[in-house]
Design a protein around this motif. Structure first.
Motif, mmCIF file in Angstrom:
data_model
loop_
_atom_site.group_PDB
_atom_site.id
_atom_site.type_symbol
_atom_site.label_atom_id
_atom_site.label_comp_id
_atom_site.label_asym_id
_atom_site.label_seq_id
_atom_site.Cartn_x
_atom_site.Cartn_y
_atom_site.Cartn_z
ATOM 1 N N ARG A 21 0.831 -1.213 0.000
ATOM 2 C CA ARG A 21 0.000 0.000 0.000
ATOM 3 C C ARG A 21 0.864 1.260 0.000
ATOM 4 O O ARG A 21 0.551 2.229 -0.688
ATOM 5 C CB ARG A 21 -0.923 0.000 1.227
ATOM 6 C CG ARG A 21 -2.047 -1.017 1.092
ATOM 7 C CD ARG A 21 -3.252 -0.606 1.934
ATOM 8 N NE ARG A 21 -4.393 -1.450 1.600
ATOM 9 C CZ ARG A 21 -4.899 -2.376 2.416
ATOM 10 N NH1 ARG A 21 -4.387 -2.555 3.606
ATOM 11 N NH2 ARG A 21 -5.931 -3.095 2.027
ATOM 12 N N GLY A 24 1.790 2.348 -3.277
ATOM 13 C CA GLY A 24 0.715 2.800 -4.162
ATOM 14 C C GLY A 24 -0.102 1.701 -4.824
ATOM 15 O O GLY A 24 -0.880 1.959 -5.745
ATOM 16 N N TYR A 25 0.063 0.457 -4.370
ATOM 17 C CA TYR A 25 -0.704 -0.648 -4.974
ATOM 18 C C TYR A 25 -2.044 -0.818 -4.273
ATOM 19 O O TYR A 25 -2.170 -0.570 -3.079
ATOM 20 C CB TYR A 25 0.099 -1.965 -4.894
ATOM 21 C CG TYR A 25 1.281 -1.941 -5.820
ATOM 22 C CD1 TYR A 25 1.174 -2.401 -7.134
ATOM 23 C CD2 TYR A 25 2.498 -1.414 -5.411
ATOM 24 C CE1 TYR A 25 2.251 -2.338 -8.007
ATOM 25 C CE2 TYR A 25 3.582 -1.342 -6.277
ATOM 26 C CZ TYR A 25 3.450 -1.808 -7.573
ATOM 27 O OH TYR A 25 4.510 -1.739 -8.433
ATOM 28 N N THR A 26 -3.036 -1.246 -5.044
ATOM 29 C CA THR A 26 -4.340 -1.559 -4.462
ATOM 30 C C THR A 26 -4.270 -2.946 -3.861
ATOM 31 O O THR A 26 -3.861 -3.898 -4.527
ATOM 32 C CB THR A 26 -5.439 -1.545 -5.551
ATOM 33 O OG1 THR A 26 -5.524 -0.210 -6.071
ATOM 34 C CG2 THR A 26 -6.790 -1.963 -4.997
ATOM 35 N N ALA A 101 -10.509 -1.296 -9.445
ATOM 36 C CA ALA A 101 -9.099 -0.875 -9.492
ATOM 37 C C ALA A 101 -8.529 -1.053 -10.894
ATOM 38 O O ALA A 101 -7.815 -0.185 -11.408
ATOM 39 C CB ALA A 101 -8.277 -1.674 -8.487
ATOM 40 N N GLU A 102 -8.855 -2.178 -11.527
ATOM 41 C CA GLU A 102 -8.348 -2.434 -12.881
ATOM 42 C C GLU A 102 -8.898 -1.406 -13.868
ATOM 43 O O GLU A 102 -8.187 -0.918 -14.729
ATOM 44 C CB GLU A 102 -8.690 -3.859 -13.320
ATOM 45 C CG GLU A 102 -7.822 -4.907 -12.641
ATOM 46 C CD GLU A 102 -8.112 -6.333 -13.114
ATOM 47 O OE1 GLU A 102 -9.296 -6.690 -13.241
ATOM 48 O OE2 GLU A 102 -7.139 -7.064 -13.357
ATOM 49 N N SER A 104 -9.666 1.539 -13.244
ATOM 50 C CA SER A 104 -9.050 2.854 -13.011
ATOM 51 C C SER A 104 -7.570 2.856 -13.419
ATOM 52 O O SER A 104 -6.825 3.774 -13.088
ATOM 53 C CB SER A 104 -9.209 3.283 -11.552
ATOM 54 O OG SER A 104 -8.325 2.551 -10.733
ATOM 55 N N GLY A 105 -7.142 1.775 -14.108
ATOM 56 C CA GLY A 105 -5.808 1.776 -14.705
ATOM 57 C C GLY A 105 -4.700 1.104 -13.911
ATOM 58 O O GLY A 105 -3.527 1.213 -14.255
ATOM 59 N N LYS A 106 -5.040 0.394 -12.832
ATOM 60 C CA LYS A 106 -4.002 -0.314 -12.064
ATOM 61 C C LYS A 106 -3.610 -1.592 -12.813
ATOM 62 O O LYS A 106 -4.460 -2.430 -13.096
ATOM 63 C CB LYS A 106 -4.524 -0.693 -10.671
ATOM 64 C CG LYS A 106 -4.945 0.493 -9.827
ATOM 65 C CD LYS A 106 -3.779 1.051 -9.044
ATOM 66 C CE LYS A 106 -4.258 2.145 -8.100
ATOM 67 N NZ LYS A 106 -3.199 2.708 -7.303
ATOM 68 N N ALA A 107 -2.310 -1.738 -13.092
ATOM 69 C CA ALA A 107 -1.844 -2.908 -13.851
ATOM 70 C C ALA A 107 -1.783 -4.159 -12.972
ATOM 71 O O ALA A 107 -2.025 -5.277 -13.424
ATOM 72 C CB ALA A 107 -0.472 -2.634 -14.440
ATOM 73 N N VAL A 109 -3.096 -5.721 -9.242
ATOM 74 C CA VAL A 109 -3.945 -5.590 -8.066
ATOM 75 C C VAL A 109 -3.675 -6.800 -7.173
ATOM 76 O O VAL A 109 -3.602 -7.933 -7.659
ATOM 77 C CB VAL A 109 -5.444 -5.558 -8.461
ATOM 78 C CG1 VAL A 109 -6.338 -5.522 -7.224
ATOM 79 C CG2 VAL A 109 -5.738 -4.362 -9.358
ATOM 80 N N HIS A 195 6.231 -6.476 -12.824
ATOM 81 C CA HIS A 195 6.114 -5.496 -13.905
ATOM 82 C C HIS A 195 6.842 -5.962 -15.167
ATOM 83 O O HIS A 195 6.364 -5.756 -16.271
ATOM 84 C CB HIS A 195 6.629 -4.131 -13.446
ATOM 85 C CG HIS A 195 5.638 -3.406 -12.573
ATOM 86 N ND1 HIS A 195 4.486 -2.825 -13.062
ATOM 87 C CD2 HIS A 195 5.590 -3.231 -11.228
ATOM 88 C CE1 HIS A 195 3.793 -2.299 -12.061
ATOM 89 N NE2 HIS A 195 4.437 -2.543 -10.937
#
Length: 199
Positions: A21, A24-26, A101-102, A104-107, A109, A195
């Motif tokens: 968190r 910055g990760y959900t 979350a996905e 909203s652009g989170k690669a 989760v 990533h």
């Protein structure tokens, strides 16, 4: 990519969750959702009260988690009843949060699911990351953290799949025997690896 984050009781999963968190990760938290779905007025709360009766309710109407835990840790059939009530509600809410979350652009989760393997929820995630300490460390941390004696601690450990079995099934392992800094380094290395796999 959805990564299931799991471990065993007292392996330090919350520590790793906090690190993710901070970066910055959900993290979709199954335990948090489990608390929310049993609030008064929610369908799961009504079903628990109907099955277990007033003995699991506090005078203010909130669920008495301690009483409920005593019942389900001592009786597997009752544990299955409780799981049958709350798990579908938890899964639905987890899926909604991950999708949000996905979109909203989170690669990447993370789904923090303590009983990922026990509840057969691996179909909800693409990869699994296990936070690991051996069982002796787990037992001593649990006894210290929750002020349990060895018998109580063992009963809770026995209610979960052995941590070594989870470790063997995992795609990624965070070894949490060392210092906080060592765990942080492993988390950063794993994030870089995830990533790289995505790109």
């Amino acid at each position: 990519m959805i990564v299931g984050l799991t471990g065993g009781i007292a392996t330090g999963k919350s520590t790793v969750t906090a690190m993710l968190r901070q970066r910055g990760y959900t993290v979709v938290d199954a335990d948090q959702i489990a608390r929310e779905v049993v609030e008064p007025g929610m369908p799961a709360y009504q079903a628990i009260a109907a099955h277990f009766g007033c003995k699991v309710l506090k005078p203010d109407g909130q669920l008495d988690r301690k009483k409920l835990a005593e019942i389900i840790f001592a009786n597997q059939a009752e544990r299955q009843v409780l799981n049958g009530i709350i798990h579908p509600e938890i899964r639905r809410e987890m899926r909604e949060q991950a999708e949000s979350a996905e979109s909203s652009g989170k690669a990447i989760v993370f789904m923090d699911i303590p009983l990922l393997y026990e509840s057969k929820l691996t179909h909800m995630v693409d990869k699994v990351m296990v936070v690991y300490v051996d069982q002796a460390v787990q037992r001593s941390r649990l006894m210290e953290r929750d002020e349990l004696d060895e018998v109580q601690a063992n009963r809770r450990l026995e209610a979960q799949m052995p941590i070594d079995e989870k470790k063997a099934k995992a795609d990624y392992i965070i070894d949490n025997h060392g210092t906080r800094e060592e765990t942080e380094r492993q988390v950063d290395a794993l994030l870089a690896k995830l990533h790289a796999e995505l790109s």
